[in-house]
Every structure is written in structure tokens, then in C-alpha cells.
Motif scaffolding. Structure first.
Motif, PDB file in Angstrom:
ATOM      1  N   GLU A   1     -88.851  11.264  60.085  1.00 37.98           N
ATOM      2  CA  GLU A   1     -89.599  10.023  60.263  1.00 37.98           C
ATOM      3  C   GLU A   1     -89.446   9.568  61.717  1.00 37.98           C
ATOM      4  O   GLU A   1     -88.414   9.830  62.328  1.00 37.98           O
ATOM      5  CB  GLU A   1     -89.084   8.937  59.318  1.00 37.98           C
ATOM      6  CG  GLU A   1     -89.469   9.140  57.868  1.00 37.98           C
ATOM      7  CD  GLU A   1     -90.967   9.002  57.614  1.00 37.98           C
ATOM      8  OE1 GLU A   1     -91.648   8.344  58.439  1.00 37.98           O
ATOM      9  OE2 GLU A   1     -91.442   9.561  56.618  1.00 37.98           O
ATOM     10  N   PRO A   2     -90.471   8.897  62.261  1.00 31.66           N
ATOM     11  CA  PRO A   2     -91.719   8.473  61.629  1.00 31.66           C
ATOM     12  C   PRO A   2     -92.739   9.611  61.546  1.00 31.66           C
ATOM     13  O   PRO A   2     -93.012  10.305  62.523  1.00 31.66           O
ATOM     14  CB  PRO A   2     -92.227   7.351  62.548  1.00 31.66           C
ATOM     15  CG  PRO A   2     -91.647   7.664  63.885  1.00 31.66           C
ATOM     16  CD  PRO A   2     -90.321   8.310  63.622  1.00 31.66           C
TER      17      PRO A   2
ATOM     18  N   HIS B   1     -96.731   7.704  58.068  1.00 37.44           N
ATOM     19  CA  HIS B   1     -96.270   6.385  58.484  1.00 37.44           C
ATOM     20  C   HIS B   1     -97.160   5.827  59.592  1.00 37.44           C
ATOM     21  O   HIS B   1     -97.578   4.662  59.553  1.00 37.44           O
ATOM     22  CB  HIS B   1     -94.825   6.462  58.962  1.00 37.44           C
ATOM     23  CG  HIS B   1     -94.327   5.194  59.573  1.00 37.44           C
ATOM     24  ND1 HIS B   1     -93.940   4.108  58.836  1.00 37.44           N
ATOM     25  CD2 HIS B   1     -94.188   4.826  60.878  1.00 37.44           C
ATOM     26  CE1 HIS B   1     -93.567   3.127  59.633  1.00 37.44           C
ATOM     27  NE2 HIS B   1     -93.717   3.541  60.878  1.00 37.44           N
TER      28      HIS B   1
END
Length: 352
Positions: A319-320, A324
Motif C-alpha cells: 500500500e498505497p 487506493h
């Protein structure tokens, strides 16, 4: 890991410096449509191979992963080609010009099963990561109110250069040149800073955008100066918390500063990050009664560049992610519509 850098402009230099520090990473190629620019870039960083088209680089194929540092509008077509070729991608923000394209990229990367990541650089701020961990641990109770700002002063200061004469800055002021103003440039950063730090999903958004007069006829040469300079938005978070987020390029005295305040029913946190570094402060426990704020040690965290390398080597999605970034892009798209309609809109965003 053999890395290719796609796009060799200003931000690509930072990618080259950061990846160049990581043990086991070899920057093997660079791509740019400008032959002179890619040659100068490759020579500066000792990169052995250089190409003027992505197609040429893909035909060559001697790389394991890609840092996509092309202009915003080029992210979608180039990343889709890289996904089709099975290459892991670290893409600069914003992921795409709109949610539709960003979502297509996220879906394609997931279907292909390749590592994908967006370079939301302020995830590198240890104070932000520590604040999020404290929120998730319940140390400030239930979050009720969030304030976030991203302040820059390059429209009033020449610290970064003179925007009146430098195309590097002028294009950011022109919608015809692909800019969505300060909202498109740093909006994704401050929305991520706020929602990630507060560990909350964005539910509704209401936004106002403003472009101010900057030159006769609001034009300098080929650049129409019509992209927004400032924005202010209010957010409803999924847990019922209220948020206020704003950004401006007219913020005299702030070269580049992000600030986040998170207020819960049992305490508050403040994160400040600027060119001098970052700081985390807390008001909790007995200090609530005296409004005393205490500076906390946030430690250190690995950079996005290191985490991308680790993800490519391990095959574990970081992530990100593209997903997202696509959800954040949805909020940004809705912010534009909100300004046009003067209406609050539901985001349904999973912004973690």
C-alpha cells in the motif's frame, strides 16, 4: 532488481536518487520522448540504456520493474502497456486524470496479479505513520474532528523558481496543459494525509475551488492561467467525524507544509511536515486539562521506494495500491462536480 525509469523530468531525478541508494537495485534503463533529455538524465545517473519510446524498451525487455514518472495524462496508457507486459509498476500520483481511467488501471493490475503501487510520498513521514497507529490503538478515543492543510507559496515566492517564466510551473496553472490546479497536484496528497492518518474512510465531500487573477488576461504565452490556485472542502467520514481540508499556492511563509490535526473524545494529535522535517505532538491524559501538547518520538519508517522494491522481490502487494489511489481520485473528481453544483456529494470511498 533491474529497474526502468519511465519519464526523465524533475521528479524522475528523485526516483533515481532514492532507488540508487537501495542495495540490490540496478537502474538499467530510462525512457523519454525527448532524446536529449533522456540522454542527459541517463548520463547523470550512470544508466546504461536509454530509449525514446516505451515500445522500444518493452521489446528490449531487460528490466524487472518500472517507476512511471511520466506526466499525469500519460500514466494511463503507459501503465496499461506495462501491466499487459507483466511488469510491476510504481506510478507517480495522481494515478490518472479521472476515476474511470484510474479504476481501469487498478482492475487491470489486480487481474494480472502484478505488484502495483502509487508514490504518495508523504506515507514516508514517520510522524504520520505513528499518528495512524495511535488512532487505531484507540489512544485518542473516537475521532470526532479532523483538520488538514497543504500550504505552498510558489505563487508569491521565487524559492522554487519564477513561475512566470518557467514551463515547469506554468503548465500547473493551465487547464489546457492538463492541470487540474492545486486540487489535482496536491489534493490527493492531503486527502491521503488526512484519511490515512485519521484511519477513516471518506463518506461525503463538499468543495469550493478558486483561481485568482495572475497576469493580464490571465495568460502568459501559450499558457492560460485558469487552473485552481486554492481549494477548501468539508468531509464527512464514515464514522460520523467531520473534516476540514484546504490547500493553496498563495500561502506566504510556507514553502511546502502539510499539517494534520486529529481530535478524538479522549485526546488529540498533530502532525506537521515541511522542508525542515516532521513533528508529532499529542495532548492526552492529564494534559487535556491544561491543554499541554507533548512532542513524541515517531521513529523511522522505510520509504515508498524501499517498500516497492521489497514488494517486487516478495510478490506481496503493498500500500498505497492502485485501488487506493483510484478511490482517492473518485473523491477529487467529485470535488470538482461539488464546486460546479455547489452541492455535497457522496463519495463511497475506501480511502485506506
Amino acid at each position: 532488481m533491474r529497474l526502468l525509469i519511465l519519464g526523465t523530468g524533475w521528479m524522475a531525478q528523485e526516483h533515481a536518487r532514492q532507488f540508487g541508494k537501495i542495495k540490490g537495485v540496478e537502474i538499467v534503463a530510462a525512457v523519454d520522448v525527448d532524446a536529449a533529455r533522456v540522454g542527459e538524465f541517463a548520463d547523470s545517473f550512470g544508466i546504461p540504456n536509454r530509449f525514446t519510446t516505451l515500445e522500444e524498451a518493452l521489446k528490449w525487455g531487460g528490466f524487472d520493474a518500472v517507476a512511471n514518472v511520466t506526466p499525469d495524462r500519460i500514466h494511463h496508457p503507459t501503465t496499461m502497456a506495462l501491466i499487459a507486459a507483466g511488469k510491476p509498476v510504481l506510478c507517480e500520483k495522481p494515478l490518472a486524470e479521472n476515476f474511470g481511467k484510474a479504476n481501469e488501471m487498478a482492475d487491470a493490475a489486480k487481474a494480472a496479479g502484478i505488484v502495483n503501487m502509487v508514490n504518495l510520498t508523504y506515507r514516508n513521514v514517520a510522524a504520520l505513520q505513528k499518528a495512524r497507529a495511535m488512532v487505531l490503538a484507540g489512544e485518542i478515543g473516537t475521532v470526532r474532528h479532523v483538520e488538514a492543510s497543504y500550504l505552498q507559496s510558489w505563487l508569491v515566492s521565487k524559492f522554487w523558481g519564477d513561475w512566470r517564466t518557467d514551463p515547469k510551473w506554468l503548465w500547473r496553472l493551465s487547464r489546457d496543459h492538463g492541470s487540474n490546479g492545486v486540487l489535482g497536484d496536491v489534493g490527493i496528497h492531503i486527502l491521503d494525509f488526512a484519511s490515512y492518518g485519521a484511519a477513516l474512510d471518506i463518506d461525503h465531500v463538499f468543495c469550493r475551488l478558486r483561481a485568482f487573477d495572475k497576469a493580464p488576461g490571465n495568460r502568459i504565452g501559450e499558457y492560460g492561467l485558469d487552473a485552481n490556485d486554492s481549494f477548501a472542502m468539508t468531509l464527512d467520514f464514515a464514522n460520523g467525524a467531520f473534516g476540514v481540508v484546504h490547500a493553496s499556492r498563495w500561502a506566504t511563509g510556507h514553502f511546502n507544509e502539510l499539517r494534520l490535526r486529529i481530535y478524538g473524545d479522549r485526546g488529540g494529535l498533530e502532525v506537521v511536515h515541511n522542508l525542515e522535517g516532521s513533528e508529532l505532538k499529542a495532548c492526552m491524559g492529564a494534559n487535556i486539562e491544561t491543554a499541554k501538547w507533548q512532542v513524541l518520538d515517531a521513529g523511522t519508517v522505510p520509504t515508498n521506494y524501499q517498500r516497492f522494491v521489497d514488494a517486487v522481490l516478495s510478490g506481496v502487494q503493498p500500500e498505497p495500491s492502485f485501488h487506493h489511489a483510484a478511490e482517492l481520485q473518485k473523491v477529487l473528481d467529485l470535488a470538482v462536480v461539488s464546486d460546479e453544483k455547489r452541492a455535497e456529494l457522496r463519495a463511497h470511498a475506501d480511502t485506506q
